[in-house]
Structure formats: structure tokens, C-alpha cells
Design an enzyme around this catalytic site. Structure first.
Site, short mmCIF file in Angstrom:
data_model
loop_
_atom_site.label_atom_id
_atom_site.label_comp_id
_atom_site.label_asym_id
_atom_site.label_seq_id
_atom_site.Cartn_x
_atom_site.Cartn_y
_atom_site.Cartn_z
N HIS A 135 0.81 -1.23 0.00
CA HIS A 135 0.00 0.00 0.00
C HIS A 135 0.84 1.27 0.00
CE1 HIS A 135 -3.54 -2.55 1.77
NE2 HIS A 135 -3.48 -2.62 0.46
N CYS A 141 4.43 13.73 -14.01
CA CYS A 141 5.36 12.84 -14.72
C CYS A 141 5.39 11.43 -14.13
CB CYS A 141 6.77 13.43 -14.73
SG CYS A 141 7.60 13.38 -13.13
P1 NAD Z 1 -7.13 -3.30 10.54
O1 NAD Z 1 -7.29 -1.99 11.24
O2 NAD Z 1 -8.21 -3.82 9.71
O3 NAD Z 1 -6.84 -4.44 11.61
C1 NAD Z 1 -5.90 -4.28 12.60
C2 NAD Z 1 -5.72 -5.63 13.27
O4 NAD Z 1 -4.72 -5.47 14.24
C3 NAD Z 1 -6.98 -6.15 14.00
O5 NAD Z 1 -7.20 -7.50 13.66
C4 NAD Z 1 -6.61 -5.99 15.46
O6 NAD Z 1 -7.19 -7.00 16.28
C5 NAD Z 1 -5.12 -6.14 15.40
N1 NAD Z 1 -4.37 -5.61 16.52
C6 NAD Z 1 -4.66 -4.58 17.36
N2 NAD Z 1 -3.70 -4.43 18.28
C7 NAD Z 1 -2.77 -5.40 18.01
C8 NAD Z 1 -1.55 -5.77 18.64
N3 NAD Z 1 -1.07 -5.12 19.70
N4 NAD Z 1 -0.86 -6.82 18.12
C9 NAD Z 1 -1.33 -7.50 17.04
N5 NAD Z 1 -2.48 -7.18 16.43
C10 NAD Z 1 -3.19 -6.15 16.92
O7 NAD Z 1 -5.75 -3.19 9.78
P2 NAD Z 1 -5.31 -3.83 8.42
O8 NAD Z 1 -5.83 -5.21 8.32
O9 NAD Z 1 -3.88 -3.56 8.31
O10 NAD Z 1 -6.08 -2.97 7.32
C11 NAD Z 1 -6.18 -1.58 7.43
C12 NAD Z 1 -5.63 -0.82 6.25
O11 NAD Z 1 -5.29 0.46 6.75
C13 NAD Z 1 -4.38 -1.38 5.64
O12 NAD Z 1 -4.55 -1.36 4.26
C14 NAD Z 1 -3.26 -0.43 6.04
O13 NAD Z 1 -2.50 -0.05 4.90
C15 NAD Z 1 -3.95 0.82 6.52
N6 NAD Z 1 -3.37 1.36 7.78
C16 NAD Z 1 -2.03 1.36 7.98
C17 NAD Z 1 -1.50 1.84 9.18
C18 NAD Z 1 0.01 1.83 9.37
O14 NAD Z 1 0.73 1.97 8.41
N7 NAD Z 1 0.51 1.63 10.59
C19 NAD Z 1 -2.34 2.32 10.17
C20 NAD Z 1 -3.71 2.33 9.93
C21 NAD Z 1 -4.21 1.84 8.73
ZN ZN Z 2 7.17 15.36 -12.13
#
Ligand code: NAD
Ligand code: ZN
Length: 275
Positions: free
Chosen positions: A149, A160
Site C-alpha cells: 500500500h 510525470c
Molecule cells: P485493521 O485496522 O483492519 O486491523 C488491525 C488488526 O490489528 C486487527 O485485527 C486488530 O485486532 C489487530 N491488533 C490490534 N492491536 C494489536 C496488537 N497489539 N498486536 C497484534 N495485532 C493487533 O488493519 P489492516 O488489516 O492492516 O487494514 C487496514 C488498512 O489500513 C491497511 O490497508 C493499512 O494499509 C492501513 N493502515 C495502515 C497503518 C500503518 O501503516 N501503521 C495504520 C492504519 C491503517
Molecule cells: Zn514530475
């Protein structure tokens, strides 16, 4: 089975796997203080991410979208990699055959691997007693994740198409102060927005690695975001096993060979320490 039995079983699977894919989501960074979209702290100025992370939102109001990304960069910059990031980095630096695939746009896997590399150099376990060629950065780059992502710290030109690392603070005061490319075009965050396709080369590399892996270790993702979520099914489809580390329910609970319920920062270091 007790947690100790589950851990033993998971360690055994990993120890016998020639190739492993690690698939991570927002949960792996939760203990570092990076808000998940669905958890508390996911809102900014009462906007939902779905209202900001879209090409339409950027076309309508690039200042608002850049302001949000600037805020997210600041949050992430203040966060430290947690024990899960460091343990994964250390494990990957110590063994061959592991591919890390992340849905996250933060840079905590990279920084965790740098911390791990520093530790291993200090212990004399890599670098032969001195700095390895290229230093900590180069060591960590060897285990850099495939990003499905994109990254908060990359920007892409809307004119560009050129993409590059971009860490400068964002000044979204006026349209003129927004970040620009050398060609004069407006830069946009190099992240995959809702409704956009994933980078084809990254997706292919991830699916390929997953289809060749004997084990897919899933950490901190609900598995609700497609097509990224399909990485796990590539391993399953090829006869591999799935291990899930997550304190909440995920889409993979019914297919996991081992289900470890709990926080990544606790369970991942325990899981990887003895393998
Ligand atoms: P999600 O929010 O759908 O799920 C998060 C998961 O993490 C849940 O299953 C939850 O139970 C679990 N979780 C919570 N605390 C935890 C811990 N301490 N240890 C392990 N697991 C834990 O996230 P997703 O499935 O990654 O999808 C969300 C989308 O949002 C993704 O596409 C991502 O790119 C984006 N996103 C990224 C970030 C980041 O870069 N840190 C932050 C928020 C969202
Ligand atoms: Zn450019």
C-alpha cells in the site's frame, strides 16, 4: 491447547519451513502508538480515512489531504518500532528464506530492522566484529518489506509519475506551498488510496513469495482489505500453513494451523526467539 503448546507448534512449523512469508497489518504497529483506522485515534478532525484517502478527495482538496498526511507523518516519526518489529528484523537478518509483506504505510519495519542490525553488530553476529559493508542501513535494507500500500514517506508526481522518498514537513497553507516535483507537477502521497489498484510488481512479488512459502505468519491484520488479504490464500492454496498472531478476530481464524491470541509485541518475540 495452552498458549505454550501453541507457541511450540508454531515454532516447529517455522523451524521446518524453508520459505516463510510474514504478512503484517496495522496491528503490528499498534503498540508503537500508530493508530489503526478502525480503532480509537483513527479519526482526524472528525474525518474518516475513507473521506481523505481517495483520489477524489485529493482532486477536490489537495491541501486537506496533504495536511492529513503531514499529521500522520508526524505521528509516525514520533513512534518507535516495538518489540515485534525488532524481533522480526532480527529473525530475518539471522535466517534465509523469509519475505516480509506489509500493508502498512509507516516505516517501522525498516527502523525495527535497523535496531536489530545494531544489536547483532554489537553482539558480533553480523559484520564480523565491525560494521558490515554499507552499515546498519544496508543490513536493514536487505530485509526491507514488500509494500502493498505504498509509504507515507514517499511521494509521486501527478504529472510525470516520478516517485521518490519525501520526508520534508508539509506546508499546506496554500496551494503554492504544497510539495512539487522538479518538473513542476504537484506531488501526491505515494500510498494506495481507496479505489486505486495496488502496485503490480509488489503484488506479484508478494503473491509469488506466498505461493512458495511453507508458512505464512500473519500479524495484526483483519484480512478485510483486498486484494492484499489474498497473500495468505496463496500460501494456503499451495498447501502451506498459516499462523495468526492477533488479539482480535481475523478473516483467517478458521484456516489457521496455529492461532495465537494476543499482542504482537509480546507474542512475536516469544515465537521467534527460539527458532
Ligand atoms: P485493521 O485496522 O483492519 O486491523 C488491525 C488488526 O490489528 C486487527 O485485527 C486488530 O485486532 C489487530 N491488533 C490490534 N492491536 C494489536 C496488537 N497489539 N498486536 C497484534 N495485532 C493487533 O488493519 P489492516 O488489516 O492492516 O487494514 C487496514 C488498512 O489500513 C491497511 O490497508 C493499512 O494499509 C492501513 N493502515 C495502515 C497503518 C500503518 O501503516 N501503521 C495504520 C492504519 C491503517
Ligand atoms: Zn514530475
Amino acid at each position: 491447547m495452552s498458549v505454550a503448546d501453541d507457541l511450540r507448534c508454531a515454532r516447529d512449523l517455522l523451524a521446518h519451513a524453508e520459505r516463510v512469508v510474514v504478512f503484517t497489518g496495522a496491528g503490528v504497529s499498534a503498540e508503537s502508538g500508530v493508530p489503526t483506522f478502525r480503532g480509537p485515534g483513527g479519526l482526524w478532525k472528525s474525518f474518516r480515512p475513507e473521506q481523505l484517502a481517495t483520489p477524489q478527495a485529493f482532486a477536490r482538496d489537495p491541501r486537506l489531504v496533504w495536511e492529513w498526511y503531514g499529521w500522520r507523518r508526524e505521528i509516525v516519526a514520533e513512534c518507535r518500532p516495538n518489540l515485534a518489529h525488532v524481533a522480526l528484523g532480527r529473525w530475518m537478518l539471522m535466517r534465509e528464506g523469509v519475505t516480509l509483506v506489509t500493508q502498512n504505510v509507516d516505516d517501522l519495519h525498516e527502523r525495527g530492522a535497523e535496531d536489530a542490525a545494531r544489536g547483532l553488530i554489537r553482539e558480533g553476529r553480523i559484520g564480523g566484529g565491525g560494521e558490515p559493508a554499507g552499515g546498519v542501513r544496508a543490513a536493514a535494507a536487505r530485509v526491507a518489506p514488500i509494500r502493498l500500500h505504498g509509504s507515507l514517506f514517499h511521494a509521486r508526481c501527478t504529472r510525470c509519475g516520478g516517485e521518490r522518498a519525501h520526508r520534508d514537513p508539509i506546508d499546506a497553507a496554500t496551494a503554492e506551498t504544497l510539495p512539487r516535483c522538479a518538473c513542476g507537477g504537484l506531488l501526491r502521497p505515494a500510498v494506495v488510496w481507496f479505489g486505486e489498484s495496488l502496485p503490480e510488481d509488489a503484488l506479484q512479488a508478494a503473491f509469488h513469495a506466498a505461493s512458495e512459502a511453507a508458512v505464512c505468519l500473519v500479524v495484526g491484520t483483519t484480512g478485510a482489505v483486498h486484494p492484499a488479504a489474498g497473500v495468505v490464500h496463496e500460501t494456503l492454496g499451495a498447501g502451506g500453513a498459516v499462523i495468526v498472531v492477533d488479539p482480535g478476530e481475523t478473516a483467517y481464524d478458521d484456516v489457521a494451523a496455529v492461532r495465537l491470541w494476543g499482542a504482537a509485541g509480546e507474542l512475536v518475540p516469544e515465537l521467534l526467539a527460539a527458532t
